[in-house]
Design an enzyme around this catalytic site. Structure first.
Site, PDB file in Angstrom:
ATOM      1  N   HIS A  41       0.765  -1.143  -0.160  1.00  0.00           N
ATOM      2  CA  HIS A  41      -0.043  -0.071   0.022  1.00  0.00           C
ATOM      3  C   HIS A  41       0.803   1.445  -0.110  1.00  0.00           C
ATOM      4  O   HIS A  41       0.703   2.232  -0.681  1.00  0.00           O
ATOM      5  CB  HIS A  41      -1.061  -0.150   1.164  1.00  0.00           C
ATOM      6  CG  HIS A  41      -2.039   1.030   1.498  1.00  0.00           C
ATOM      7  ND1 HIS A  41      -3.054   1.150   0.489  1.00  0.00           N
ATOM      8  CD2 HIS A  41      -1.751   2.431   2.000  1.00  0.00           C
ATOM      9  CE1 HIS A  41      -3.570   2.312   0.899  1.00  0.00           C
ATOM     10  NE2 HIS A  41      -3.107   3.097   1.746  1.00  0.00           N
ATOM     11  N   HIS A  87     -10.630   3.128  -0.477  1.00  0.00           N
ATOM     12  CA  HIS A  87     -10.692   2.605   0.780  1.00  0.00           C
ATOM     13  C   HIS A  87     -11.596   1.368   0.700  1.00  0.00           C
ATOM     14  O   HIS A  87     -12.480   1.339   1.352  1.00  0.00           O
ATOM     15  CB  HIS A  87     -11.367   3.674   1.658  1.00  0.00           C
ATOM     16  CG  HIS A  87     -10.540   4.067   2.673  1.00  0.00           C
ATOM     17  ND1 HIS A  87     -11.170   4.540   3.941  1.00  0.00           N
ATOM     18  CD2 HIS A  87      -9.081   4.150   3.011  1.00  0.00           C
ATOM     19  CE1 HIS A  87      -9.879   4.757   4.875  1.00  0.00           C
ATOM     20  NE2 HIS A  87      -8.835   4.624   4.187  1.00  0.00           N
ATOM     21  N   ASP A 489      -6.019   8.235 -11.184  1.00  0.00           N
ATOM     22  CA  ASP A 489      -6.540   7.047 -11.437  1.00  0.00           C
ATOM     23  C   ASP A 489      -6.512   6.243 -10.112  1.00  0.00           C
ATOM     24  O   ASP A 489      -5.838   6.718  -9.330  1.00  0.00           O
ATOM     25  CB  ASP A 489      -5.890   5.970 -12.414  1.00  0.00           C
ATOM     26  CG  ASP A 489      -4.418   5.800 -11.973  1.00  0.00           C
ATOM     27  OD1 ASP A 489      -4.047   5.574 -10.810  1.00  0.00           O
ATOM     28  OD2 ASP A 489      -3.483   6.324 -12.998  1.00  0.00           O
ATOM     29  N   GLY A 526      -2.489   9.183  -8.596  1.00  0.00           N
ATOM     30  CA  GLY A 526      -3.161   8.133  -8.659  1.00  0.00           C
ATOM     31  C   GLY A 526      -2.893   7.064  -7.373  1.00  0.00           C
ATOM     32  O   GLY A 526      -2.185   7.415  -6.551  1.00  0.00           O
ATOM     33  N   ASN A 527      -3.433   5.918  -7.651  1.00  0.00           N
ATOM     34  CA  ASN A 527      -3.162   4.881  -6.546  1.00  0.00           C
ATOM     35  C   ASN A 527      -3.673   3.627  -7.058  1.00  0.00           C
ATOM     36  O   ASN A 527      -4.096   3.373  -8.140  1.00  0.00           O
ATOM     37  CB  ASN A 527      -4.471   5.535  -5.319  1.00  0.00           C
ATOM     38  CG  ASN A 527      -4.683   4.486  -4.432  1.00  0.00           C
ATOM     39  OD1 ASN A 527      -5.721   3.693  -4.387  1.00  0.00           O
ATOM     40  ND2 ASN A 527      -3.652   4.411  -3.664  1.00  0.00           N
TER      41      ASN A 527
END
Lengths: 728, 230
Positions: A41, A87, A489, A526-527
């Protein structure tokens, strides 16, 4: 230690890497910090190499990936700041707080940069609504978004919502936040200046969210997931609102050197990232951190993910003023450390040194993996579709009604009416159109915001499906009159340690990169969200795209609504037999199969520029892109939004079902007044795009050949009431 | 005319009200911090919408204890114009400056949408520019707008003309379907007995410009200007 590092999610190789960096065995505090910062993460260890494919620059980009959020110039001395995050796992465990703290986290990323948050967008994916647990999750998530976002006074202006059984145990709760600031007011998450104070602002630190990034975000789910509930944090939107106002005041008064929010991995992340970006060291007095529970240990304090906290760096002589501003907003601001020369991050606890490590070994020098990628053995199988063997209904009215009263295409009003979408007085196109449009009061311009991502297409073909996500999002922006400027994104995938999942991921990013480059929409933030699996079953690979477009003059904005009777209805683009992955197949046959729609990026770009130019020259009075449900659903949506019918004559060699419900890309339904028809036609010719006048607006029915004839009022009732009924 | 927009911790419509008063109405306006107590020079106080103190307790229940509320009470007692919008209305109820109380919406959900409102009394400083029975289109955005009061009190308020706005349909029909939150007698806005204090759940500041879809909120603002002789 051996047992502990495994329990914390580190591999043996990673543990040895830590020993090599430190030249000794790590202590418990250090191990806790590494385990969080080197989690998937926080470290992007599996995705980092792949993400390098993405284009990140354009003349308008002020800040690309690597900071808390991307920053794009919108002219007149103003910039927008935006980012999307997930999340998913917290929301699966505790939907209300999971979604609420998701909003809290992304909003902090935005005001950390010095921008006032002006909009949120919420793309959501859930399992089958006939499952009671799905209904519980949807309601909890929507209430959580509303409860937190409404309290902050940030309008939630757009989003999307799709259902598919693959999301049953692992819903997707993504959140995008957009902020606005003067370009001169940009703050970066950088610590610098030896002797400067490190100040912790906001909530006290508690035991909530210990290990959230590693336990929740970087592992698959199974039956024991409910026991992870204590890893979900609890949101306090009131404190967050005070933090927004206090931080923006600190910014305006130029009291800060740097500012960083505390999210995943808490203080460990905020301290190491700011120090690492600034090439400095930092000394932290862990015993000065205000606590909720007095008996907390240093290791808990350093990794706690308690919400609504910010880390500020300020010159020593400004500390008092910083504290004064915070006090006025009812917030505590505690000096917990100082910036020092070198690169060491050192922690002290009651006179004892409790950690001592190189800041960038946590923040940027974690392990990077080249995961194995392999095309799934089942990929060809799911791409096969025997169209003729299906029992296709002949009553197209019924098909249309089933589609628009089904969970994926019915009205989302039930959801967006629970969100305050008007506060701040900027929303000039409300939810329910292709893109939300917000005016920029200070410049007379407007921005268009949209998010998109069809997981079915990506499942069937990760490369093309992701290209479509980018193309469709840009198309939504174009339909509202905006020029796509930049995107963010959120890449939601399964376990990257599995070769098929990593293949999906790599192909998806390659598709995103190619489409973004071709359409000239750089990815500025983004993630990545991996491990979206339940008991070994991954969700559909679901990259979600969020895009910002610029409308140069506020008057040149469009909605999907047919504005007046007697207008020509024009289809820009071409309809093919693109039934693979369609909503028709899913809703009426329960199938997710076939080839997803073809996509020609060159045509896509030409069609989009034709639409934008047609709007700019006032040739086009309304525009809607054709996506799920095809041209029939698009036409009905235009009719219902405008409260105005249409009579359509489709002259086609395709079978009716295909013409009506094919999901061919690169198409718009637009309205053109008689006097502009000639000019629109030559514009289409100049851009070399297919152009067909298919009908006229008017009446209170939608009539398409002798295939479809429906009364609008009835369809409105059916479509508007569906979601509340499905979730009841 | 000089407006003061009161800012409680957690207010979130104060900038919107400030913007409309300054840029749309062209009037003087300043923020009033909740700890201030000097309201001299102000002609009209606005208690804006939002979530004062997070609304973690009952809406408005903590804000009523802010130091500024004593000054607001004096200001109102001297006949000064006070308007409470949404959370501001809830605070006025909690402070006892308006009669009645708020419950959660009967849907138990927050609701944000345009509604229709019927003007029930035009002999007030807030509605002089409207006609009696006129239908206004103004948005609401709240989770606790379900107005309630004892039947006897409601009857008295009706008799005195204190009920100013009611939720209605597009043609002005007051029906259960037109009631977005379960409010007693479809009540959307009320005045005190002196009519100088006005509380309403709808947001007139969100309906004060053509570009936002309605200018019906201007009836309320401009009525106040006219009442003050501007």
């Amino acid at each position: 230690m051996a047992e502990l590092y495994e329990e914390l999610g580190l591999t043996t190789e990673e543990y040895h890497r830590i020993i090599k960096i430190l030249g000794r065995e790590p202590n418990r505090v250090e191990l806790g910090m590494y385990s969080l910062m080197w989690s998937e993460h926080c470290s992007y260890k599996s995705s980092k190499r792949v993400l390098k494919m993405l284009p990140t620059r354009s003349p308008a980009v002020i800040q690309g990936p690597g900071e808390n959020a991307g920053v794009v110039d919108i002219g007149g001395g103003w910039a927008v700041v935006f980012k999307m995050e997930s999340h998913n796992h917290p929301s699966a465990v505790e939907p209300y707080q999971g979604a609420a703290t998701g909003i809290g986290g992304i909003v902090r990323d935005i005001f950390t940069m010095g921008a006032r948050p002006i909009a949120c967008l919420d793309p959501l994916r859930f399992g089958d609504p006939s499952n009671p647990r799905t209904r519980y999750l949807v309601k909890g998530v929507v209430a959580g978004i509303a409860g937190y976002g409404n309290c902050l006074g940030i309008p939630t202006v757009a989003g999307d919502l799709y259902f598919h059984p693959c999301y049953e145990g692992n819903p997707l709760v993504n959140v995008m936040c957009v902020g606005l600031m003067r370009t001169s007011e940009l703050i970066r998450g950088v610590a610098s200046g030896e002797g400067n104070a490190v100040i912790l602002i906001g909530n006290r630190t508690g035991r909530d969210g210990i290990g959230g990034a590693s336990i929740l975000a970087s592992q698959e789910f199974d039956e024991t997931s409910a026991s992870k509930r204590p890893s979900v944090q609890v949101g306090d939107p009131f404190t967050e609102k005070l933090l927004i106002e206090a931080c923006l005041e600190l910014r305006s008064r130029r009291l800060l050197v740097g500012l960083q929010d505390l999210g995943a991995a808490g203080l460990s992340c905020a301290c190491s990232e700011t120090a690492s970006r600034g090439n400095v060291g930092m000394r932290i007095h862990v015993d000065r951190v205000p606590l909720r529970e007095a008996d907390m240990e240093p290791f808990e304090i350093m990794i706690s993910e308690s919400q609504e906290r910010m880390l500020a760096v300020a010159e020593p002589e400004k500390v008092e003023e910083v504290q004064e501003v915070c006090r006025r907003w009812g917030l505590t601001a505690t000096v917990i450390g100082e910036v020092v020369e070198g690169n060491r991050l050192e922690g002290f606890w009651r006179g004892e040194k409790v950690f001592d490590l190189p800041a960038d070994s946590l923040a940027s020098q974690g392990p990077v993996y080249q995961r194995e990628a392999a095309r799934p053995s089942w990929q060809d199988e799911v791409r096969r579709l025997d169209w003729d063997s299906l029992d296709h209904p002949g009553d197209y009215n019924r098909v249309l009604e089933e589609l628009v009263s089904g969970p994926n295409l019915c009205s989302r009003r039930y959801v967006w009416e629970q969100y305050d979408h008007m506060v701040q007085l900027n929303t000039v196109v409300y939810p329910g159109s292709d893109a939300a449009v917000l005016r920029i009061k200070e410049t007379g311009r407007a921005i268009a915001l949209s998010c998109d991502g069809n997981g079915r297409y990506v499942y069937l073909d990760p490369y093309r499906g992701t290209q479509i996500a980018v193309a469709e999002c840009a198309r939504n922006i174009a339909a509202s009159g905006g020029l796509p400027m930049a995107m963010t994104d959120c890449l939601n995938f399964g376990n990257p340690e599995k070769p098929e999942i990593f293949w999906q991921f790599t192909e998806a990013v390659r598709g995103m990169a190619d489409a973004a480059r071709y359409l000239e929409v750089p990815v500025v933030s983004g993630n990545v969200s991996f491990y979206n699996e339940t008991s070994g079953e991954a969700v559909h690979p679901t990259p979600i795209v969020g895009m910002v477009g610029l409308i140069g003059t506020i008057g040149k904005r469009r909605t999907i609504a047919f504005p007046e009777p007697g207008l020509n209805i024009v289809l820009l683009g071409e309809t093919y037999e693109d039934m693979g992955g369609s909503e028709y197949l899913f809703a009426l046959h329960g199938l997710t199969a076939g080839e997803p729609p073809r996509l020609d990026l060159a045509l896509e770009k030409r069609v989009q520029t034709a639409c934008i130019e047609g709007i700019r020259r006032d040739l086009i009075l309304s525009a809607h892109d054709c996506s799920e449900g095809g041209v029939a659903v698009a036409l009905l949506e235009c009719c219902l939004a405008g409260g105005l019918g249409a009579r359509i004559r489709a002259d086609t060699s395709l079978e009716p079902l295909v013409w009506l419900f094919s999901e061919s890309q690169s198409r718009f339904v637009v309205t053109v007044p008689d006097e502009a028809l000639g000019m629109m036609e030559s514009l289409a010719k100049k851009k070399d795009i297919p152009y067909t006048v298919i009908g006229r607006t008017g009446g209170d029915r939608l009539i398409i050949n002798d295939w479809i004839d429906v009364e609008l009022e009835r369809m409105r009732r059916v479509r508007e009431s569906a979601l509340e009924r499905l979730l009841a | 005319m000089r407006f003061g927009v009161i800012v409680f911790p957690g207010s979130n419509c104060e900038m919107d009200c400030h913007y409309v008063i300054e840029k749309v109405l062209g009037q003087e306006v300043r923020y009033v911090w909740h700890q201030e107590s000097d309201l001299r020079g102000l002609d009209c106080l606005v208690l804006p919408g939002g979530f004062s103190y997070g609304d973690y307790l009952r809406c408005g229940a903590i804000a009523r204890f802010s130091p500024v509320m004593e000054a607001v009470r004096d200001f109102a007692a001297r006949g000064g114009l006070v308007i409470g919008i949404c959370n501001g209305f809830q605070i006025l109820l909690e402070a006892g400056l308006l009669p009645g109380a708020m419950l959660r919406n009967n849907s138990l959900s927050f609701v944000c949408r345009f509604v229709h409102l019927r003007v029930e009394n035009r002999d007030t400083p807030w509605t002089g520019k409207a006609e009696r029975g006129q239908v206004l289109r103004i948005p609401i955005a709240h989770g606790e707008g379900n107005y309630t009061a004892g039947e006897g009190l409601l009857d008295e308020m009706e008799r005195r003309g204190q009920i100013i706005l009611r939720y209605c349909g597009p043609a002005g029909e007051v029906t259960p379907e037109a009631n977005p939150n379960g409010s007693a007698r479809n009540i959307a806005g009320i005045c005190n007995e002196g009519f100088n204090v006005f509380g309403l759940m709808p947001h007139p500041e969100r309906a004060s410009e053509e570009i936002l879809g309605s200018t019906d909120g201007l009836f309320i603002w401009e009525s106040a200007l006219a009442a003050a002789g501007v």
